[in-house]
Write an enzyme that holds these catalytic residues in place. Structure first.
Site, PDB file in Angstrom:
ATOM      1  N   GLU A  78      50.933  -9.191  83.237  1.00  0.00           N
ATOM      2  CA  GLU A  78      51.779  -8.537  84.256  1.00  0.00           C
ATOM      3  C   GLU A  78      50.941  -7.610  85.141  1.00  0.00           C
ATOM      4  O   GLU A  78      51.144  -7.535  86.351  1.00  0.00           O
ATOM      5  CB  GLU A  78      52.928  -7.777  83.579  1.00  0.00           C
ATOM      6  CG  GLU A  78      53.959  -8.746  83.014  1.00  0.00           C
ATOM      7  CD  GLU A  78      55.004  -8.101  82.132  1.00  0.00           C
ATOM      8  OE1 GLU A  78      54.628  -7.299  81.243  1.00  0.00           O
ATOM      9  OE2 GLU A  78      56.201  -8.385  82.310  1.00  0.00           O
ATOM     10  N   ALA A 111      50.764  -5.023  76.191  1.00  0.00           N
ATOM     11  CA  ALA A 111      51.160  -3.659  75.846  1.00  0.00           C
ATOM     12  C   ALA A 111      50.730  -3.395  74.406  1.00  0.00           C
ATOM     13  O   ALA A 111      50.589  -4.327  73.605  1.00  0.00           O
ATOM     14  CB  ALA A 111      52.667  -3.522  75.981  1.00  0.00           C
ATOM     15  N   GLY A 121      51.776  -7.717  78.854  1.00  0.00           N
ATOM     16  CA  GLY A 121      51.659  -6.666  79.869  1.00  0.00           C
ATOM     17  C   GLY A 121      50.335  -6.745  80.621  1.00  0.00           C
ATOM     18  O   GLY A 121      50.242  -6.317  81.774  1.00  0.00           O
ATOM     19  N   GLU A 160      54.989 -12.746  74.381  1.00  0.00           N
ATOM     20  CA  GLU A 160      56.068 -11.862  73.911  1.00  0.00           C
ATOM     21  C   GLU A 160      57.102 -12.598  73.056  1.00  0.00           C
ATOM     22  O   GLU A 160      57.626 -12.064  72.088  1.00  0.00           O
ATOM     23  CB  GLU A 160      56.795 -11.223  75.105  1.00  0.00           C
ATOM     24  CG  GLU A 160      56.050 -10.078  75.748  1.00  0.00           C
ATOM     25  CD  GLU A 160      55.139 -10.536  76.875  1.00  0.00           C
ATOM     26  OE1 GLU A 160      54.702 -11.712  76.872  1.00  0.00           O
ATOM     27  OE2 GLU A 160      54.857  -9.710  77.760  1.00  0.00           O
TER      28      GLU A 160
HETATM   29  N1  CO8 Z   1      48.397  -4.242  70.954  1.00  0.00           N
HETATM   30  C1  CO8 Z   1      47.706  -3.554  70.046  1.00  0.00           C
HETATM   31  N2  CO8 Z   1      46.526  -3.983  69.512  1.00  0.00           N
HETATM   32  C2  CO8 Z   1      46.033  -5.143  69.946  1.00  0.00           C
HETATM   33  C3  CO8 Z   1      46.692  -5.925  70.899  1.00  0.00           C
HETATM   34  C4  CO8 Z   1      47.926  -5.435  71.420  1.00  0.00           C
HETATM   35  N3  CO8 Z   1      48.628  -6.077  72.365  1.00  0.00           N
HETATM   36  N4  CO8 Z   1      45.968  -7.054  71.126  1.00  0.00           N
HETATM   37  C5  CO8 Z   1      44.879  -6.964  70.345  1.00  0.00           C
HETATM   38  N5  CO8 Z   1      44.907  -5.822  69.624  1.00  0.00           N
HETATM   39  C6  CO8 Z   1      43.924  -5.356  68.647  1.00  0.00           C
HETATM   40  C7  CO8 Z   1      43.999  -6.108  67.356  1.00  0.00           C
HETATM   41  O1  CO8 Z   1      45.025  -5.597  66.531  1.00  0.00           O
HETATM   42  C8  CO8 Z   1      42.613  -5.892  66.792  1.00  0.00           C
HETATM   43  O2  CO8 Z   1      42.554  -4.606  66.261  1.00  0.00           O
HETATM   44  P1  CO8 Z   1      41.859  -4.383  64.787  1.00  0.00           P
HETATM   45  O3  CO8 Z   1      40.407  -4.735  65.024  1.00  0.00           O
HETATM   46  O4  CO8 Z   1      42.091  -2.935  64.516  1.00  0.00           O
HETATM   47  O5  CO8 Z   1      42.542  -5.324  63.873  1.00  0.00           O
HETATM   48  C9  CO8 Z   1      41.737  -5.890  68.038  1.00  0.00           C
HETATM   49  O6  CO8 Z   1      42.606  -5.641  69.132  1.00  0.00           O
HETATM   50  C10 CO8 Z   1      41.024  -7.209  68.273  1.00  0.00           C
HETATM   51  O7  CO8 Z   1      42.007  -8.237  68.282  1.00  0.00           O
HETATM   52  P2  CO8 Z   1      41.929  -9.541  67.323  1.00  0.00           P
HETATM   53  O8  CO8 Z   1      41.134  -9.251  66.105  1.00  0.00           O
HETATM   54  O9  CO8 Z   1      43.314 -10.046  67.140  1.00  0.00           O
HETATM   55  O10 CO8 Z   1      41.072 -10.503  68.285  1.00  0.00           O
HETATM   56  P3  CO8 Z   1      41.152 -12.109  68.313  1.00  0.00           P
HETATM   57  O11 CO8 Z   1      40.043 -12.540  69.208  1.00  0.00           O
HETATM   58  O12 CO8 Z   1      41.223 -12.680  66.971  1.00  0.00           O
HETATM   59  O13 CO8 Z   1      42.540 -12.438  69.029  1.00  0.00           O
HETATM   60  C11 CO8 Z   1      44.230 -12.192  70.725  1.00  0.00           C
HETATM   61  C12 CO8 Z   1      42.747 -12.070  70.371  1.00  0.00           C
HETATM   62  C13 CO8 Z   1      44.662 -13.646  70.682  1.00  0.00           C
HETATM   63  C14 CO8 Z   1      44.389 -11.632  72.136  1.00  0.00           C
HETATM   64  C15 CO8 Z   1      45.070 -11.372  69.723  1.00  0.00           C
HETATM   65  O14 CO8 Z   1      44.509 -10.054  69.622  1.00  0.00           O
HETATM   66  C16 CO8 Z   1      46.514 -11.219  70.080  1.00  0.00           C
HETATM   67  O15 CO8 Z   1      47.287 -12.148  69.894  1.00  0.00           O
HETATM   68  N6  CO8 Z   1      46.897 -10.024  70.591  1.00  0.00           N
HETATM   69  C17 CO8 Z   1      48.288  -9.735  70.938  1.00  0.00           C
HETATM   70  C18 CO8 Z   1      48.694 -10.437  72.211  1.00  0.00           C
HETATM   71  C19 CO8 Z   1      50.143 -10.162  72.509  1.00  0.00           C
HETATM   72  O16 CO8 Z   1      51.041 -10.512  71.776  1.00  0.00           O
HETATM   73  N7  CO8 Z   1      50.390  -9.501  73.668  1.00  0.00           N
HETATM   74  C20 CO8 Z   1      51.733  -9.197  74.123  1.00  0.00           C
HETATM   75  C21 CO8 Z   1      52.114  -7.814  73.656  1.00  0.00           C
HETATM   76  S1  CO8 Z   1      53.801  -7.431  74.033  1.00  0.00           S
HETATM   77  C22 CO8 Z   1      53.743  -7.015  75.684  1.00  0.00           C
HETATM   78  O17 CO8 Z   1      52.708  -7.016  76.313  1.00  0.00           O
HETATM   79  C23 CO8 Z   1      55.049  -6.613  76.320  1.00  0.00           C
HETATM   80  C24 CO8 Z   1      54.835  -6.136  77.742  1.00  0.00           C
HETATM   81  C25 CO8 Z   1      55.974  -5.268  78.215  1.00  0.00           C
HETATM   82  C26 CO8 Z   1      55.578  -4.489  79.481  1.00  0.00           C
HETATM   83  C27 CO8 Z   1      54.531  -3.444  79.172  1.00  0.00           C
HETATM   84  C28 CO8 Z   1      53.928  -2.809  80.389  1.00  0.00           C
HETATM   85  C29 CO8 Z   1      52.707  -1.960  80.034  1.00  0.00           C
END
Ligand code: CO8
Length: 258
Positions: free
Chosen positions: A112, A66, A109, A132
């Site tokens: 999911e 998400a 998400g 999460e």
């Molecule tokens: N939300 C917003 N932005 C994101 C997300 C995210 N989940 N994941 C990645 N991005 C963005 C980054 O901020 C970055 O943006 P910018 O270039 O502006 O800084 C861009 O995508 C590229 O990401 P990274 O530079 O971080 O890329 P890496 O290759 O270094 O890392 C990862 C990749 C490991 C995937 C890393 O981006 C990461 O850890 N992302 C977050 C993963 C995460 O925590 N996901 C869980 C989110 S909470 C959730 O999903 C709750 C679900 C509830 C139900 C929702 C139903 C829809």
């Protein structure tokens, strides 16, 4: 269909291909994207020209979860009033088979959403997980329930409590994904499979999916009764007559979805 901002959707040989399209943020799922997904997929679900759907992500992720920026400031009351999961639940009620092509990260998400697909094809380099817990929260769109039903309590807790990423090999081992495919062939092979399904008699496909979904939650005897009713129901279809007549007449059947 209205203009889509966060998705691309096309139809190829009876298969709807839906691509999450926010590659700059690894297809982070924001609320308008969920609304578009539900609108597009429910509309394909009702379209008699469509036999199956393929869901994938553009760029190097299926979806990295998400959109954290969108939800970071939410209060519980905001979330209650938004009631976003009632919309999400409509994805789980789709009647036609949805095949996910997971081309990279499927996290939170995004995982999911992958688990909401009926079958999953992926590549060696894909990574799955529920990070999460590292954000101080937990899955909210079915992650704890779906993962536990697939791999059992102990294994599911291992991933949910650590937030560690699961490799595609591990996902295959635990029965989360159906097939590992070379990255350059992932979409082609997934579409090929979906086209095969799309050519099957649609009412049989629909009732098979429905019965298999029941098997996940029903006790065996209830599931068996449910299956039997669907089996009987199919004998009222023209496709049953056509399929069996074609077999006896030693020719290929022409299914019409009736
Ligand atoms: N939300 C917003 N932005 C994101 C997300 C995210 N989940 N994941 C990645 N991005 C963005 C980054 O901020 C970055 O943006 P910018 O270039 O502006 O800084 C861009 O995508 C590229 O990401 P990274 O530079 O971080 O890329 P890496 O290759 O270094 O890392 C990862 C990749 C490991 C995937 C890393 O981006 C990461 O850890 N992302 C977050 C993963 C995460 O925590 N996901 C869980 C989110 S909470 C959730 O999903 C709750 C679900 C509830 C139900 C929702 C139903 C829809």
């Amino acid at each position: 269909m209205r203009n889509l901002q966060f998705l691309e959707a096309t139809v190829i040989d009876g298969v709807a291909l839906i691509e999450l399209n926010r590659p700059e943020v690894l297809n982070a799922i924001n609320r308008p994207m969920v609304s578009e997904l539900v609108e597009v997929m429910t509309s394909y679900d009702r379209d008699p020209e469509i036999g199956a759907m393929v869901l994938t992500g553009k760029g190097r992720a299926f979806a990295a979860g998400a959109d954290i920026n969108e939800m970071a400031g939410d209060s519980p009351i905001d979330l209650e009033l938004l009631d976003q999961f009632s919309e999400w639940d409509r994805l789980l009620a789709l009647k036609k088979p949805v095949i996910g092509a997971v081309n990279g990260f499927a996290l939170g998400g995004g995982f999911e959403l992958a688990l909401a697909c009926d079958l999953l094809f992926t590549t060696d380099s894909a990574q799955f997980g529920f990070p999460e817990v590292n954000l101080g929260v937990m899955p909210g769109a079915g992650g704890t329930q779906q993962l536990t039903k697939i791999m059992g309590k102990r294994k599911a807790l291992e991933w949910l409590l650590t937030g560690e990423k699961m490799s595609a090999q591990e996902a295959l081992h635990f029965g989360i994904v159906n097939r590992l495919i070379a990255p350059e062939l992932l979409l082609e092979e997934t579409m090929k499979f979906a086209k095969t399904v799309a050519k099957q008699p649609p009412i049989a496909v629909r009732l098979i999916k429905e019965a298999v979904d029941k098997a996940v939650d029903y006790p065996l005897d209830e599931g068996m009764k449910f299956e039997r009713k669907n089996f009987y129901l199919l004998f009222s279809s023209e496709d049953q007559k056509e399929g069996m007549n074609a077999f006896m007449e030693k020719r290929s059947p022409q299914f019409r979805g009736k």
